[in-house]
Design a protein around this motif. Sequence first.
Motif, PDB file in Angstrom:
ATOM      1  N   LEU A 162       0.830  -1.296  -0.088  1.00 53.07           N
ATOM      2  CA  LEU A 162       0.127   0.063   0.070  1.00 53.07           C
ATOM      3  C   LEU A 162       0.852   1.272  -0.048  1.00 53.07           C
ATOM      4  N   ASP A 163       2.012   1.218   0.845  1.00 53.18           N
ATOM      5  CA  ASP A 163       2.888   2.571   0.779  1.00 53.18           C
ATOM      6  C   ASP A 163       3.409   2.778  -0.681  1.00 53.18           C
ATOM      7  N   HIS A 164       3.774   1.922  -1.208  1.00 59.56           N
ATOM      8  CA  HIS A 164       4.379   1.950  -2.788  1.00 59.56           C
ATOM      9  C   HIS A 164       3.356   2.564  -3.589  1.00 59.56           C
ATOM     10  N   GLU A 165       2.185   1.997  -3.477  1.00 54.28           N
ATOM     11  CA  GLU A 165       0.761   2.454  -4.392  1.00 54.28           C
ATOM     12  C   GLU A 165       0.779   4.015  -3.836  1.00 54.28           C
ATOM     13  N   ILE A 166       0.855   4.222  -2.718  1.00 56.88           N
ATOM     14  CA  ILE A 166       0.621   5.795  -2.087  1.00 56.88           C
ATOM     15  C   ILE A 166       1.723   6.573  -2.964  1.00 56.88           C
ATOM     16  N   VAL A 167       3.037   6.170  -2.588  1.00 59.97           N
ATOM     17  CA  VAL A 167       4.022   6.904  -3.141  1.00 59.97           C
ATOM     18  C   VAL A 167       3.715   7.131  -4.864  1.00 59.97           C
ATOM     19  N   LYS A 168       3.547   6.160  -5.669  1.00 55.69           N
ATOM     20  CA  LYS A 168       3.046   6.188  -7.123  1.00 55.69           C
ATOM     21  C   LYS A 168       2.096   7.332  -6.995  1.00 55.69           C
ATOM     22  N   HIS A 169       1.157   7.213  -6.383  1.00 51.75           N
ATOM     23  CA  HIS A 169      -0.098   8.201  -6.402  1.00 51.75           C
ATOM     24  C   HIS A 169       0.253   9.445  -6.166  1.00 51.75           C
ATOM     25  N   ILE A 170       1.072   9.779  -5.199  1.00 54.65           N
ATOM     26  CA  ILE A 170       1.497  11.341  -4.737  1.00 54.65           C
ATOM     27  C   ILE A 170       2.743  11.869  -5.552  1.00 54.65           C
ATOM     28  N   MET A 173       5.760  11.226  -4.587  1.00 54.49           N
ATOM     29  CA  MET A 173       6.949  11.811  -3.774  1.00 54.49           C
ATOM     30  C   MET A 173       7.145  10.750  -2.739  1.00 54.49           C
ATOM     31  N   SER A 174       8.220  10.636  -1.761  1.00 53.47           N
ATOM     32  CA  SER A 174       8.105   9.772  -0.697  1.00 53.47           C
ATOM     33  C   SER A 174       7.154  10.157   0.344  1.00 53.47           C
ATOM     34  N   ILE A 175       6.772   9.252   1.095  1.00 52.77           N
ATOM     35  CA  ILE A 175       5.774   9.675   2.301  1.00 52.77           C
ATOM     36  C   ILE A 175       6.333  10.462   3.287  1.00 52.77           C
ATOM     37  N   PRO A 176       7.747  10.535   3.551  1.00 48.00           N
ATOM     38  CA  PRO A 176       8.322  11.681   4.554  1.00 48.00           C
ATOM     39  C   PRO A 176       8.104  13.155   3.935  1.00 48.00           C
ATOM     40  N   GLU A 177       8.438  13.168   2.418  1.00 44.20           N
ATOM     41  CA  GLU A 177       8.253  14.465   1.858  1.00 44.20           C
ATOM     42  C   GLU A 177       6.806  14.737   1.885  1.00 44.20           C
ATOM     43  N   TYR A 178       5.843  14.068   1.647  1.00 47.04           N
ATOM     44  CA  TYR A 178       4.612  14.076   1.698  1.00 47.04           C
ATOM     45  C   TYR A 178       4.050  14.759   3.201  1.00 47.04           C
ATOM     46  N   PHE A 179       4.527  13.943   3.975  1.00 45.43           N
ATOM     47  CA  PHE A 179       4.172  14.365   5.549  1.00 45.43           C
ATOM     48  C   PHE A 179       4.704  15.848   5.805  1.00 45.43           C
ATOM     49  N   ALA A 180       6.066  16.039   5.322  1.00 44.84           N
ATOM     50  CA  ALA A 180       6.636  17.475   5.582  1.00 44.84           C
ATOM     51  C   ALA A 180       5.805  18.535   4.947  1.00 44.84           C
ATOM     52  N   LEU A 181       5.559  18.357   3.792  1.00 41.29           N
ATOM     53  CA  LEU A 181       4.570  19.220   2.947  1.00 41.29           C
ATOM     54  C   LEU A 181       3.126  19.645   3.315  1.00 41.29           C
ATOM     55  N   HIS A 182       2.439  18.350   3.719  1.00 41.05           N
ATOM     56  CA  HIS A 182       0.971  18.418   3.641  1.00 41.05           C
ATOM     57  C   HIS A 182       0.518  17.999   5.140  1.00 41.05           C
ATOM     58  N   THR A 241      -5.652  10.826   4.847  1.00 39.45           N
ATOM     59  CA  THR A 241      -6.763  10.999   3.693  1.00 39.45           C
ATOM     60  C   THR A 241      -6.620   9.986   2.524  1.00 39.45           C
ATOM     61  N   VAL A 242      -5.490  10.544   1.940  1.00 38.68           N
ATOM     62  CA  VAL A 242      -4.728   9.648   0.732  1.00 38.68           C
ATOM     63  C   VAL A 242      -4.720   8.329   1.010  1.00 38.68           C
ATOM     64  N   GLU A 243      -4.124   8.018   1.971  1.00 34.87           N
ATOM     65  CA  GLU A 243      -3.851   6.596   2.466  1.00 34.87           C
ATOM     66  C   GLU A 243      -5.208   5.725   2.385  1.00 34.87           C
ATOM     67  N   ARG A 244      -6.187   6.620   2.828  1.00 35.25           N
ATOM     68  CA  ARG A 244      -7.645   5.817   2.870  1.00 35.25           C
ATOM     69  C   ARG A 244      -8.297   5.479   1.633  1.00 35.25           C
ATOM     70  N   GLU A 245      -7.953   6.584   0.758  1.00 36.76           N
ATOM     71  CA  GLU A 245      -8.381   6.472  -0.814  1.00 36.76           C
ATOM     72  C   GLU A 245      -7.791   5.358  -1.479  1.00 36.76           C
ATOM     73  N   ILE A 246      -6.540   5.321  -1.160  1.00 38.80           N
ATOM     74  CA  ILE A 246      -5.597   4.332  -2.171  1.00 38.80           C
ATOM     75  C   ILE A 246      -5.847   2.902  -1.506  1.00 38.80           C
ATOM     76  N   ARG A 291      11.548   7.126   7.952  1.00 37.28           N
ATOM     77  CA  ARG A 291      10.058   6.981   8.639  1.00 37.28           C
ATOM     78  C   ARG A 291       9.551   8.206   9.435  1.00 37.28           C
ATOM     79  N   PRO A 292       8.778   8.560   8.758  1.00 35.43           N
ATOM     80  CA  PRO A 292       8.191  10.179   9.009  1.00 35.43           C
ATOM     81  C   PRO A 292       8.101  10.252  10.670  1.00 35.43           C
ATOM     82  N   GLY A 293       7.617   9.491  11.513  1.00 31.70           N
ATOM     83  CA  GLY A 293       7.319   9.556  13.027  1.00 31.70           C
ATOM     84  C   GLY A 293       8.720   9.469  13.630  1.00 31.70           C
TER      85      GLY A 293
END
Length: 168
Positions: free
Chosen positions: A33-41, A43-52, A59-64, A119-121
Amino acid sequence: MERPIFLVGFMGSGKTTWGKKLANAMGLPFLDLDHEIVKHIGMSIPEYFALHGEDRFRTVEREIMQQQLGKTGVISTGGGTPCYFDNMDWLLEHGTVLYLKHSPKSLWNRLSNSDVNKRPGLKGMTGDDLLAFIETKLAERAPFYERSSIIVDQINTPLEELVNLLKR
């Protein structure tokens, strides 16, 4: 097997590694699921966390996650996926949920030997601070994880036993 197998557990619990092994052993496709999210957004998940921020990411994770409806195979989820919205209800309704359970110390050992900055957290956490974070976060998430269809001690459960549990 028509219903997908969703792997849940804390970060570092082996969802991706064991997901690939299970899928291979059972002759099923594997999806992270994380790879699918990265393809969709894009950028990397840590980058997305930092920006948004985390709320937007969840919300994006749930949609994917919900876009996987109708797919079969083994699907590894993110560590927090079952803990937001009604995601755990959705996972249980649409598949078999396997919790790869670890003790805080086991997770600490595994995460201490990985790049925590990916890992973002966990950015910059080490030693006792990392262990305290894991203990706190795992205690918060355990009520969600413990609702899984199948719960296994990931360290002491061989692949063959996991396959047999899932074929029942």
